[in-house]
Scaffold this motif. Structure first.
Motif, mmCIF file in Angstrom:
data_model
loop_
_atom_site.group_PDB
_atom_site.id
_atom_site.type_symbol
_atom_site.label_atom_id
_atom_site.label_comp_id
_atom_site.label_asym_id
_atom_site.label_seq_id
_atom_site.Cartn_x
_atom_site.Cartn_y
_atom_site.Cartn_z
ATOM 1 N N LEU A 16 0.948 -1.081 0.044
ATOM 2 C CA LEU A 16 0.042 0.399 -0.272
ATOM 3 C C LEU A 16 0.565 1.369 -0.301
ATOM 4 C CD1 LEU A 16 -3.025 0.935 0.141
ATOM 5 C CD2 LEU A 16 -3.462 1.406 2.724
ATOM 6 N N ARG A 17 2.091 1.482 0.494
ATOM 7 C CA ARG A 17 2.704 2.451 0.591
ATOM 8 C C ARG A 17 3.802 2.838 -0.226
ATOM 9 N NH1 ARG A 17 3.993 0.584 5.978
ATOM 10 N NH2 ARG A 17 5.208 -0.818 5.242
ATOM 11 N N GLN A 18 3.535 1.464 -1.032
ATOM 12 C CA GLN A 18 3.907 1.856 -2.868
ATOM 13 C C GLN A 18 3.210 1.714 -3.278
ATOM 14 O OE1 GLN A 18 6.978 -1.394 -3.881
ATOM 15 N NE2 GLN A 18 7.262 -1.630 -1.404
ATOM 16 N N VAL A 19 2.314 2.414 -3.713
ATOM 17 C CA VAL A 19 1.121 2.996 -4.882
ATOM 18 C C VAL A 19 1.301 4.117 -5.253
ATOM 19 C CG1 VAL A 19 -1.474 3.492 -5.060
ATOM 20 C CG2 VAL A 19 -0.935 1.303 -4.021
ATOM 21 N N ARG A 20 1.364 4.501 -6.137
ATOM 22 C CA ARG A 20 1.165 5.404 -6.940
ATOM 23 C C ARG A 20 -0.202 5.733 -7.981
ATOM 24 N NH1 ARG A 20 6.486 7.033 -10.295
ATOM 25 N NH2 ARG A 20 5.822 9.252 -11.416
ATOM 26 N N GLY A 26 -8.576 10.393 -17.943
ATOM 27 C CA GLY A 26 -9.370 10.958 -16.993
ATOM 28 C C GLY A 26 -9.360 10.363 -15.925
ATOM 29 N N THR A 27 -9.087 8.326 -15.255
ATOM 30 C CA THR A 27 -9.245 8.647 -14.202
ATOM 31 C C THR A 27 -8.468 8.506 -13.356
ATOM 32 O OG1 THR A 27 -11.540 7.484 -14.937
ATOM 33 C CG2 THR A 27 -10.475 6.595 -13.286
ATOM 34 N N VAL A 28 -8.196 8.466 -12.346
ATOM 35 C CA VAL A 28 -6.516 8.139 -11.510
ATOM 36 C C VAL A 28 -7.175 6.903 -10.769
ATOM 37 C CG1 VAL A 28 -5.622 9.071 -9.412
ATOM 38 C CG2 VAL A 28 -6.693 10.559 -10.707
ATOM 39 N N LEU A 73 -4.530 3.278 -23.252
ATOM 40 C CA LEU A 73 -5.177 4.228 -22.578
ATOM 41 C C LEU A 73 -4.166 4.326 -21.603
ATOM 42 C CD1 LEU A 73 -9.226 4.675 -21.646
ATOM 43 C CD2 LEU A 73 -7.355 6.844 -22.918
ATOM 44 N N TYR A 74 -3.960 3.141 -20.739
ATOM 45 C CA TYR A 74 -2.430 2.840 -20.069
ATOM 46 C C TYR A 74 -1.715 3.108 -20.226
ATOM 47 C CZ TYR A 74 -5.942 0.763 -16.532
ATOM 48 O OH TYR A 74 -7.110 0.622 -15.681
#
Length: 99
Positions: A16-20, A26-28, A73-74
């Motif tokens: 979870l700490r490594q999530v960026r 248009g979607t985070v 998109l990705y």
């Protein structure tokens, strides 16, 4: 192989700490292990956008879900983030993108 293990999170909290977060169409979207993937791909010296995008998506997909049909998109978002972060520069930081 040992290098890959060193980069993997040891537990859910570490992951979870490594999530960026990256804006994908248009979607985070939250990606885990993105910095590690960027470092691995930067070391490969791929400068062509198509090849770079293909490699980024392939490696990001190892740690994250990418919906079928959303690869374009990705790919665009990951290449943009990779370039914006300066991973495409020589170790000297000249910004010439390997030319």
């Amino acid at each position: 192989m040992e290098e890959k293990r060193k980069n993997k999170p040891c537990c859910a909290a570490d992951a979870l700490r490594q999530v960026r977060r990256v804006n994908v169409g248009g979607t985070v979207i939250g990606f885990t292990m993105l910095d590690a993937v960027f470092a691995e791909v930067a070391a490969m010296g791929i400068w062509d956008d198509a090849a770079l995008g293909e490699e980024l998506v392939r490696r990001v997909r190892e740690h994250n879900y990418i919906p079928p049909g959303a690869e374009a998109l990705y790919t665009a978002a990951l290449v943009g983030e990779f370039r914006a972060d300066g991973w495409d520069r020589h170790s000297g930081g000249c910004g010439c993108q390997g030319w």
